[in-house]
Design a protein around this motif. Structure first.
Motif, short mmCIF file in Angstrom:
data_model
loop_
_atom_site.label_atom_id
_atom_site.label_comp_id
_atom_site.label_asym_id
_atom_site.label_seq_id
_atom_site.Cartn_x
_atom_site.Cartn_y
_atom_site.Cartn_z
N ARG A 32 -25.93 -75.57 -49.42
CA ARG A 32 -26.32 -75.90 -48.04
C ARG A 32 -27.13 -74.74 -47.45
NH1 ARG A 32 -21.71 -76.46 -44.27
NH2 ARG A 32 -22.61 -75.04 -42.77
N ARG A 33 -28.27 -75.05 -46.86
CA ARG A 33 -29.14 -74.03 -46.29
C ARG A 33 -28.97 -74.00 -44.77
NH1 ARG A 33 -31.39 -70.22 -48.54
NH2 ARG A 33 -33.39 -70.51 -47.55
N ARG A 34 -28.98 -72.77 -44.23
CA ARG A 34 -28.88 -72.59 -42.78
C ARG A 34 -29.82 -71.47 -42.36
NH1 ARG A 34 -22.86 -72.05 -40.62
NH2 ARG A 34 -23.29 -69.91 -41.19
N PHE A 35 -30.24 -71.53 -41.10
CA PHE A 35 -31.01 -70.45 -40.48
C PHE A 35 -30.25 -70.04 -39.23
CE2 PHE A 35 -34.04 -69.12 -37.19
CZ PHE A 35 -34.52 -67.98 -37.80
N VAL A 36 -29.99 -68.73 -39.10
CA VAL A 36 -29.27 -68.20 -37.94
C VAL A 36 -30.25 -67.29 -37.18
CG1 VAL A 36 -27.28 -66.90 -37.14
CG2 VAL A 36 -27.10 -68.27 -39.23
N PRO A 37 -30.70 -67.73 -35.99
CA PRO A 37 -31.62 -66.89 -35.21
C PRO A 37 -30.96 -65.60 -34.73
CG PRO A 37 -31.66 -69.17 -34.44
CD PRO A 37 -30.49 -69.03 -35.38
N ILE A 38 -31.70 -64.51 -34.81
CA ILE A 38 -31.25 -63.22 -34.28
C ILE A 38 -31.87 -63.04 -32.91
CG2 ILE A 38 -31.38 -60.71 -34.60
CD1 ILE A 38 -31.12 -61.25 -37.63
N THR A 39 -31.03 -62.81 -31.91
CA THR A 39 -31.50 -62.79 -30.52
C THR A 39 -31.54 -61.41 -29.88
OG1 THR A 39 -29.26 -63.26 -29.71
CG2 THR A 39 -30.69 -65.16 -30.17
N GLY A 40 -31.06 -60.40 -30.58
CA GLY A 40 -31.04 -59.04 -30.02
C GLY A 40 -29.96 -58.22 -30.68
N GLY A 41 -29.57 -57.14 -30.00
CA GLY A 41 -28.50 -56.31 -30.52
C GLY A 41 -28.75 -54.84 -30.29
N THR A 42 -27.86 -54.02 -30.83
CA THR A 42 -27.93 -52.58 -30.61
C THR A 42 -27.63 -51.81 -31.89
OG1 THR A 42 -25.59 -52.50 -29.98
CG2 THR A 42 -27.20 -52.75 -28.18
N LEU A 43 -28.15 -50.57 -31.92
CA LEU A 43 -27.78 -49.58 -32.93
C LEU A 43 -27.18 -48.41 -32.18
CD1 LEU A 43 -27.88 -48.19 -35.79
CD2 LEU A 43 -30.10 -47.28 -35.08
N THR A 44 -26.00 -47.99 -32.59
CA THR A 44 -25.38 -46.80 -32.02
C THR A 44 -24.95 -45.89 -33.16
OG1 THR A 44 -23.23 -47.92 -31.94
CG2 THR A 44 -24.56 -47.96 -29.92
N GLY A 45 -24.88 -44.61 -32.90
CA GLY A 45 -24.44 -43.68 -33.93
C GLY A 45 -24.97 -42.29 -33.69
N ALA A 46 -24.53 -41.38 -34.54
CA ALA A 46 -24.91 -39.98 -34.39
C ALA A 46 -26.37 -39.74 -34.74
CB ALA A 46 -24.01 -39.10 -35.27
N TRP A 47 -26.94 -40.57 -35.65
CA TRP A 47 -28.31 -40.34 -36.08
C TRP A 47 -29.30 -40.75 -35.00
CZ3 TRP A 47 -31.94 -44.30 -37.80
CH2 TRP A 47 -33.17 -43.76 -38.17
N ARG A 48 -29.23 -41.96 -34.53
CA ARG A 48 -30.15 -42.51 -33.52
C ARG A 48 -29.46 -43.66 -32.82
NH1 ARG A 48 -34.43 -39.52 -32.16
NH2 ARG A 48 -35.71 -38.99 -33.91
N SER A 49 -30.06 -44.06 -31.71
CA SER A 49 -29.66 -45.32 -31.08
C SER A 49 -30.92 -46.15 -30.91
CB SER A 49 -28.97 -45.06 -29.73
OG SER A 49 -29.86 -44.41 -28.84
#
Length: 162
Positions: A32-49
């Motif tokens: 079964r094939r599906r597509f899940v749209p990505i709508t945004g989000g965040t990166l957090t951590g010591a290296w970068r945000s």
């Protein structure tokens, strides 16, 4: 026999990738094939945000054995305005009852299922060129509205600021 370098895993950051409901594309010989749209989000951590730009997606095949074979592609914009393309492939599987709870959007502890990824990062930003030459792995968790990924660089890290 030559000794191989040790395998190091360095936590680069934590991604929280917001998703929309999946679009069911039907079944074919692979599953079964599906597509899940990505709508945004965040990166957090010591290296970068930074933040995940809307518009990416996760193409999935739910195989006959129940394993979800996925490939997510999206763009991350770092706090210094550098753009990073992420191509993240992985596998998720669980016992049938746990898979049903995940599919229903119920809270499920990540300890109850397997969800790991292997990512390639690409950038034109010279200060982050080390990303183009490094393999990354992710330890992931699926939620109804997002995917959480602890992203690790596999080293030794040559040329990185870490």
């Amino acid at each position: 026999m030559t000794q191989q370098p040790t395998l190091e895993a360095t936590l680069v950051g934590h991604l929280s990738v917001a998703i929309a409901p999946p679009v069911d594309l039907g079944s074919n010989s692979a599953g079964r094939r599906r597509f899940v749209p990505i709508t945004g989000g965040t990166l957090t951590g010591a290296w970068r945000s930074g933040h995940v730009r809307p518009g990416g997606g996760d193409w999935q095949t739910i195989r006959p054995d129940g394993v979800v074979d996925l490939r997510a592609q999206y763009v991350l914009e770092l706090d210094d305005a550098s753009l990073i393309e992420i191509d993240n492939r992985g596998l998720r599987h669980a016992p049938p009852a746990v898979a049903d709870r995940l599919a229903a959007g119920a809270p499920v502890s990540p300890d109850e299922y397997y969800f790991r990824t292997a990512a390639r990062l690409h950038t034109a930003a010279p200060e982050h060129d080390w990303l183009n030459r490094t393999v990354f792995v992710g330890n992931a968790a699926r939620h109804a509205d997002r995917v959480e990924i602890d992203l690790f660089a596999i080293g030794p890290l040559i040329g990185s600021p870490a």
